[in-house]
Design a protein around this motif. Structure first.
Motif, PDB file in Angstrom:
ATOM      1  N   GLN A  17      36.765  35.389  32.943  1.00  0.00           N
ATOM      2  CA  GLN A  17      37.036  36.481  33.678  1.00  0.00           C
ATOM      3  C   GLN A  17      36.943  37.807  33.136  1.00  0.00           C
ATOM      4  O   GLN A  17      36.481  38.730  33.563  1.00  0.00           O
ATOM      5  CB  GLN A  17      38.258  35.907  34.397  1.00  0.00           C
ATOM      6  CG  GLN A  17      38.224  34.786  35.184  1.00  0.00           C
ATOM      7  CD  GLN A  17      39.961  34.351  35.500  1.00  0.00           C
ATOM      8  OE1 GLN A  17      40.669  34.827  34.800  1.00  0.00           O
ATOM      9  NE2 GLN A  17      39.887  33.560  36.610  1.00  0.00           N
ATOM     10  N   TYR A  18      37.286  37.886  31.887  1.00  0.00           N
ATOM     11  CA  TYR A  18      37.287  39.040  30.928  1.00  0.00           C
ATOM     12  C   TYR A  18      35.828  39.547  30.972  1.00  0.00           C
ATOM     13  O   TYR A  18      35.659  40.690  31.106  1.00  0.00           O
ATOM     14  CB  TYR A  18      37.957  38.751  29.736  1.00  0.00           C
ATOM     15  CG  TYR A  18      39.522  38.317  29.709  1.00  0.00           C
ATOM     16  CD1 TYR A  18      40.325  38.734  30.895  1.00  0.00           C
ATOM     17  CD2 TYR A  18      39.854  37.538  28.671  1.00  0.00           C
ATOM     18  CE1 TYR A  18      41.529  38.318  30.594  1.00  0.00           C
ATOM     19  CE2 TYR A  18      41.033  36.987  28.621  1.00  0.00           C
ATOM     20  CZ  TYR A  18      41.952  37.430  29.624  1.00  0.00           C
ATOM     21  OH  TYR A  18      43.362  36.941  29.583  1.00  0.00           O
ATOM     22  N   VAL A  19      34.986  38.685  30.490  1.00  0.00           N
ATOM     23  CA  VAL A  19      33.429  38.881  30.058  1.00  0.00           C
ATOM     24  C   VAL A  19      33.099  39.399  31.533  1.00  0.00           C
ATOM     25  O   VAL A  19      32.134  40.475  31.555  1.00  0.00           O
ATOM     26  CB  VAL A  19      32.757  37.879  29.726  1.00  0.00           C
ATOM     27  CG1 VAL A  19      31.273  38.122  29.753  1.00  0.00           C
ATOM     28  CG2 VAL A  19      33.212  37.391  28.276  1.00  0.00           C
ATOM     29  N   GLY A  20      33.164  38.660  32.611  1.00  0.00           N
ATOM     30  CA  GLY A  20      32.848  39.214  33.970  1.00  0.00           C
ATOM     31  C   GLY A  20      33.525  40.416  34.326  1.00  0.00           C
ATOM     32  O   GLY A  20      32.495  41.247  34.804  1.00  0.00           O
ATOM     33  N   PHE A  59      37.094  38.597  43.421  1.00  0.00           N
ATOM     34  CA  PHE A  59      38.185  38.605  42.323  1.00  0.00           C
ATOM     35  C   PHE A  59      38.169  40.047  41.357  1.00  0.00           C
ATOM     36  O   PHE A  59      37.330  39.953  40.338  1.00  0.00           O
ATOM     37  CB  PHE A  59      38.429  37.469  41.585  1.00  0.00           C
ATOM     38  CG  PHE A  59      39.543  37.446  40.394  1.00  0.00           C
ATOM     39  CD1 PHE A  59      40.772  37.966  40.944  1.00  0.00           C
ATOM     40  CD2 PHE A  59      39.216  37.230  39.097  1.00  0.00           C
ATOM     41  CE1 PHE A  59      41.797  38.053  39.926  1.00  0.00           C
ATOM     42  CE2 PHE A  59      40.235  37.381  38.154  1.00  0.00           C
ATOM     43  CZ  PHE A  59      41.626  37.622  38.420  1.00  0.00           C
ATOM     44  N   ASP A  60      38.769  41.069  41.383  1.00  0.00           N
ATOM     45  CA  ASP A  60      38.956  42.220  40.757  1.00  0.00           C
ATOM     46  C   ASP A  60      37.579  42.573  40.271  1.00  0.00           C
ATOM     47  O   ASP A  60      37.299  42.943  39.086  1.00  0.00           O
ATOM     48  CB  ASP A  60      39.610  41.771  39.378  1.00  0.00           C
ATOM     49  CG  ASP A  60      40.377  43.013  38.858  1.00  0.00           C
ATOM     50  OD1 ASP A  60      40.586  43.921  39.358  1.00  0.00           O
ATOM     51  OD2 ASP A  60      41.003  42.791  37.701  1.00  0.00           O
ATOM     52  N   GLY A 195      47.088  38.670  39.795  1.00  0.00           N
ATOM     53  CA  GLY A 195      45.822  39.044  40.462  1.00  0.00           C
ATOM     54  C   GLY A 195      45.044  39.996  39.993  1.00  0.00           C
ATOM     55  O   GLY A 195      44.132  40.618  40.626  1.00  0.00           O
ATOM     56  N   LYS A 196      45.352  40.507  38.686  1.00  0.00           N
ATOM     57  CA  LYS A 196      44.607  41.484  38.203  1.00  0.00           C
ATOM     58  C   LYS A 196      44.189  41.252  36.707  1.00  0.00           C
ATOM     59  O   LYS A 196      44.937  40.442  36.127  1.00  0.00           O
ATOM     60  CB  LYS A 196      45.291  42.801  38.075  1.00  0.00           C
ATOM     61  CG  LYS A 196      45.493  43.583  39.555  1.00  0.00           C
ATOM     62  CD  LYS A 196      44.318  44.191  39.910  1.00  0.00           C
ATOM     63  CE  LYS A 196      44.525  45.118  41.187  1.00  0.00           C
ATOM     64  NZ  LYS A 196      43.152  45.829  41.433  1.00  0.00           N
ATOM     65  N   ILE A 197      43.120  41.683  36.256  1.00  0.00           N
ATOM     66  CA  ILE A 197      42.622  41.413  34.777  1.00  0.00           C
ATOM     67  C   ILE A 197      43.210  42.574  33.990  1.00  0.00           C
ATOM     68  O   ILE A 197      42.714  43.761  34.044  1.00  0.00           O
ATOM     69  CB  ILE A 197      41.240  41.079  34.592  1.00  0.00           C
ATOM     70  CG1 ILE A 197      40.633  40.038  35.327  1.00  0.00           C
ATOM     71  CG2 ILE A 197      40.683  41.177  33.170  1.00  0.00           C
ATOM     72  CD1 ILE A 197      39.078  39.833  35.481  1.00  0.00           C
TER      73      ILE A 197
END
Length: 241
Positions: A17-20, A59-60, A195-197
């Protein structure tokens, strides 16, 4: 389109998720796919009730796909939506063929030090590589190991590589070691529920690995990658803890 594959029975949903998020912040259209039997990404991605029955959710800033049985279905999805970056986490031996496996530009194997994670990942990799020619002349595949929740224990650091030594794998010289870190874990949990990175409080080690993997799979220019990381950090600061 850049394609990156992450194999293994280890929860790296937060890492992906962080990389995306970093790549999508740079302006690229990203699809993150859950091809795991454990459904790591599906269950660790906040999904609004209104979209609970959908297989693709936003998602974000990037899209997440789950519930697909085969990679062939993902190919159709990608063709229709013009994604520029495809990131797949797979622990399901039935999810893709050898030909589909070979279509990925970069490949990683993620494991934790736990026996179950290693054993399940070894079974997956052996079966996947066993789908190749039976003459023993398969070309070597470049793979980078990601050690998740890495700790110094009695197990040899190259234990996985030793078990898989008969397979045509060319391992990168340096694996990525995501150290067991309480703050990184708390950040992961907070992100799931908010729900947020937010990457602001991640350890220096974790941020460094995010940056390196993002650079490898996206081939973003160094200046654009730095700008995207700074922008994400700025947003994280604005959201608070």
């Amino acid at each position: 389109m850049k394609r990156s594959l992450f194999l293994g029975s280890a929860d790296i949903s937060d890492l992906l998720q962080y990389v995306g998020k970093v790549i999508s912040t740079s302006g690229k259209k990203v699809l993150l796919v859950d091809g795991t039997t454990e459904k790591y990404i599906q269950y660790n991605t906040p999904i609004p009730m209104s979209t609970a029955q959908m297989k693709v959710v936003e998602f974000d800033g990037f899209d997440v796909a789950f519930g697909y049985e085969t990679f062939k279905e993902i190919e159709s999805l990608v063709a229709k939506n013009g994604y520029e970056q495809l990131i797949v986490h797979c622990s399901n031996v039935a999810f893709m063929s050898k030909e589909e496996f070979n279509s990925f530009h970069t490949k990683y194997i993620a494991v934790t030090p736990e026996k179950m994670s290693i054993d399940k990942t070894v079974d997956l990799v052996k079966i996947l590589f066993g789908k190749g020619p039976s003459d023993g002349k398969s070309p070597t595949t470049d793979v980078t190991k990601i050690s998740v929740n890495h700790v110094e224990g009695n197990i040899a650091e190259d234990y996985l590589e030793t078990i898989l030594t008969d397979l045509p794998i060319s391992w990168s010289e340096e694996p990525y070691e995501l150290l067991h870190d309480e703050i990184d874990y708390v950040t992961k949990i907070n992100n799931q529920h908010q729900g947020k990175i937010n990457i602001r409080r991640l350890s220096k080690n974790y941020k460094g690995i995010i940056k390196k993997i993002t650079a490898e799979i996206s081939e973003l220019e160094t200046s654009l990658l730095k700008t995207s990381m700074k922008e994400l950090m700025r947003r994280s600061f604005a959201w608070g803890k």
